[in-house]
Design a protein around this motif. Sequence first.
Motif, PDB file in Angstrom:
ATOM      1  N   VAL A  10     -19.792  -2.106  -1.009  1.00 27.38           N
ATOM      2  CA  VAL A  10     -19.200  -2.732   0.174  1.00 27.38           C
ATOM      3  C   VAL A  10     -18.088  -3.685  -0.234  1.00 27.38           C
ATOM      4  CG1 VAL A  10     -19.657  -4.287   2.108  1.00 27.38           C
ATOM      5  CG2 VAL A  10     -21.279  -2.467   1.572  1.00 27.38           C
ATOM      6  N   LEU A  11     -18.319  -4.504  -1.240  1.00 19.65           N
ATOM      7  CA  LEU A  11     -17.326  -5.476  -1.692  1.00 19.65           C
ATOM      8  C   LEU A  11     -16.057  -4.791  -2.193  1.00 19.65           C
ATOM      9  CD1 LEU A  11     -16.542  -8.411  -2.384  1.00 19.65           C
ATOM     10  CD2 LEU A  11     -17.573  -7.995  -4.630  1.00 19.65           C
ATOM     11  N   ILE A  15     -12.235  -4.796  -0.620  1.00 22.26           N
ATOM     12  CA  ILE A  15     -11.092  -5.249  -1.415  1.00 22.26           C
ATOM     13  C   ILE A  15      -9.983  -4.209  -1.363  1.00 22.26           C
ATOM     14  CG2 ILE A  15     -10.295  -5.691  -3.777  1.00 22.26           C
ATOM     15  CD1 ILE A  15     -13.013  -7.081  -4.261  1.00 22.26           C
ATOM     16  N   ILE A  16     -10.324  -2.951  -1.542  1.00 25.97           N
ATOM     17  CA  ILE A  16      -9.331  -1.880  -1.484  1.00 25.97           C
ATOM     18  C   ILE A  16      -8.722  -1.802  -0.087  1.00 25.97           C
ATOM     19  CG2 ILE A  16      -9.025   0.626  -1.591  1.00 25.97           C
ATOM     20  CD1 ILE A  16     -11.063   0.591  -3.928  1.00 25.97           C
ATOM     21  N   PHE A  17      -9.542  -1.934   0.934  1.00 31.55           N
ATOM     22  CA  PHE A  17      -9.069  -1.903   2.319  1.00 31.55           C
ATOM     23  C   PHE A  17      -8.063  -3.027   2.572  1.00 31.55           C
ATOM     24  CE2 PHE A  17     -10.102  -3.649   6.660  1.00 31.55           C
ATOM     25  CZ  PHE A  17      -9.315  -2.760   7.373  1.00 31.55           C
ATOM     26  N   PHE A  18      -8.413  -4.258   2.225  1.00 28.25           N
ATOM     27  CA  PHE A  18      -7.511  -5.378   2.471  1.00 28.25           C
ATOM     28  C   PHE A  18      -6.272  -5.320   1.577  1.00 28.25           C
ATOM     29  CE2 PHE A  18     -11.427  -7.400   4.211  1.00 28.25           C
ATOM     30  CZ  PHE A  18     -10.973  -7.485   5.522  1.00 28.25           C
ATOM     31  N   TYR A  19      -6.405  -4.836   0.355  1.00 26.42           N
ATOM     32  CA  TYR A  19      -5.249  -4.683  -0.517  1.00 26.42           C
ATOM     33  C   TYR A  19      -4.287  -3.656   0.071  1.00 26.42           C
ATOM     34  CZ  TYR A  19      -2.284  -3.788  -4.519  1.00 26.42           C
ATOM     35  OH  TYR A  19      -1.192  -3.638  -5.330  1.00 26.42           O
ATOM     36  N   PHE A  56     -11.921   2.561   9.329  1.00 25.61           N
ATOM     37  CA  PHE A  56     -13.031   3.323   9.915  1.00 25.61           C
ATOM     38  C   PHE A  56     -14.341   3.034   9.188  1.00 25.61           C
ATOM     39  CE2 PHE A  56      -9.739   6.416  11.539  1.00 25.61           C
ATOM     40  CZ  PHE A  56      -9.958   6.129  12.872  1.00 25.61           C
ATOM     41  N   MET A  57     -14.264   2.912   7.864  1.00 28.50           N
ATOM     42  CA  MET A  57     -15.471   2.638   7.093  1.00 28.50           C
ATOM     43  C   MET A  57     -16.048   1.269   7.445  1.00 28.50           C
ATOM     44  SD  MET A  57     -14.402   4.234   3.397  1.00 28.50           S
ATOM     45  CE  MET A  57     -15.652   3.340   2.541  1.00 28.50           C
ATOM     46  N   VAL A  58     -15.181   0.271   7.557  1.00 31.52           N
ATOM     47  CA  VAL A  58     -15.648  -1.074   7.889  1.00 31.52           C
ATOM     48  C   VAL A  58     -16.207  -1.099   9.312  1.00 31.52           C
ATOM     49  CG1 VAL A  58     -14.882  -3.450   8.291  1.00 31.52           C
ATOM     50  CG2 VAL A  58     -14.146  -2.232   6.241  1.00 31.52           C
ATOM     51  N   VAL A  68     -13.862   4.299  -3.198  1.00 25.00           N
ATOM     52  CA  VAL A  68     -13.641   3.278  -4.233  1.00 25.00           C
ATOM     53  C   VAL A  68     -12.942   3.889  -5.443  1.00 25.00           C
ATOM     54  CG1 VAL A  68     -14.804   1.730  -5.846  1.00 25.00           C
ATOM     55  CG2 VAL A  68     -15.561   1.849  -3.468  1.00 25.00           C
ATOM     56  N   ILE A  69     -13.420   5.026  -5.891  1.00 23.49           N
ATOM     57  CA  ILE A  69     -12.835   5.672  -7.068  1.00 23.49           C
ATOM     58  C   ILE A  69     -11.404   6.110  -6.795  1.00 23.49           C
ATOM     59  CG2 ILE A  69     -13.023   7.671  -8.595  1.00 23.49           C
ATOM     60  CD1 ILE A  69     -16.115   7.390  -8.214  1.00 23.49           C
ATOM     61  N   ALA A  70     -11.195   6.788  -5.662  1.00 20.75           N
ATOM     62  CA  ALA A  70      -9.844   7.241  -5.313  1.00 20.75           C
ATOM     63  C   ALA A  70      -8.915   6.048  -5.102  1.00 20.75           C
ATOM     64  CB  ALA A  70      -9.899   8.113  -4.057  1.00 20.75           C
TER      65      ALA A  70
END
Length: 94
Positions: A10-11, A15-19, A56-58, A68-70
């Motif tokens: 989740v964390l 982070i990726i979403f906000f970045y 959408f995930m959030v 996360v990996i991608a």
Amino acid sequence: MSSSSQRYLVLISKIIFFYSIFYVVMKVIAMFQGAWVIPNLILSLPYLVFAVVGGFMVKRNSYHWAYVIAGAILISIVRYYEKEWMLQLHEYFS
């Protein structure tokens, strides 16, 4: 999945979403300040996709390690080659 593993997922996803949102906003601001429009738009498209998917995930509170990996791979590659690709795209479209 263990609770700590789920918390990391989740964390890192957030982070990726906000970045991704931050990157797109910064590219749009740069374009309004006179930066090359087409190269900046093209380089911000993958981040825009990640921002939408992350949104959408959030919203659904459903996370996946593939995101996360991608996201980590995308961020690393684009940040490493950004200057080179920016110049190439500008030369191609000008």
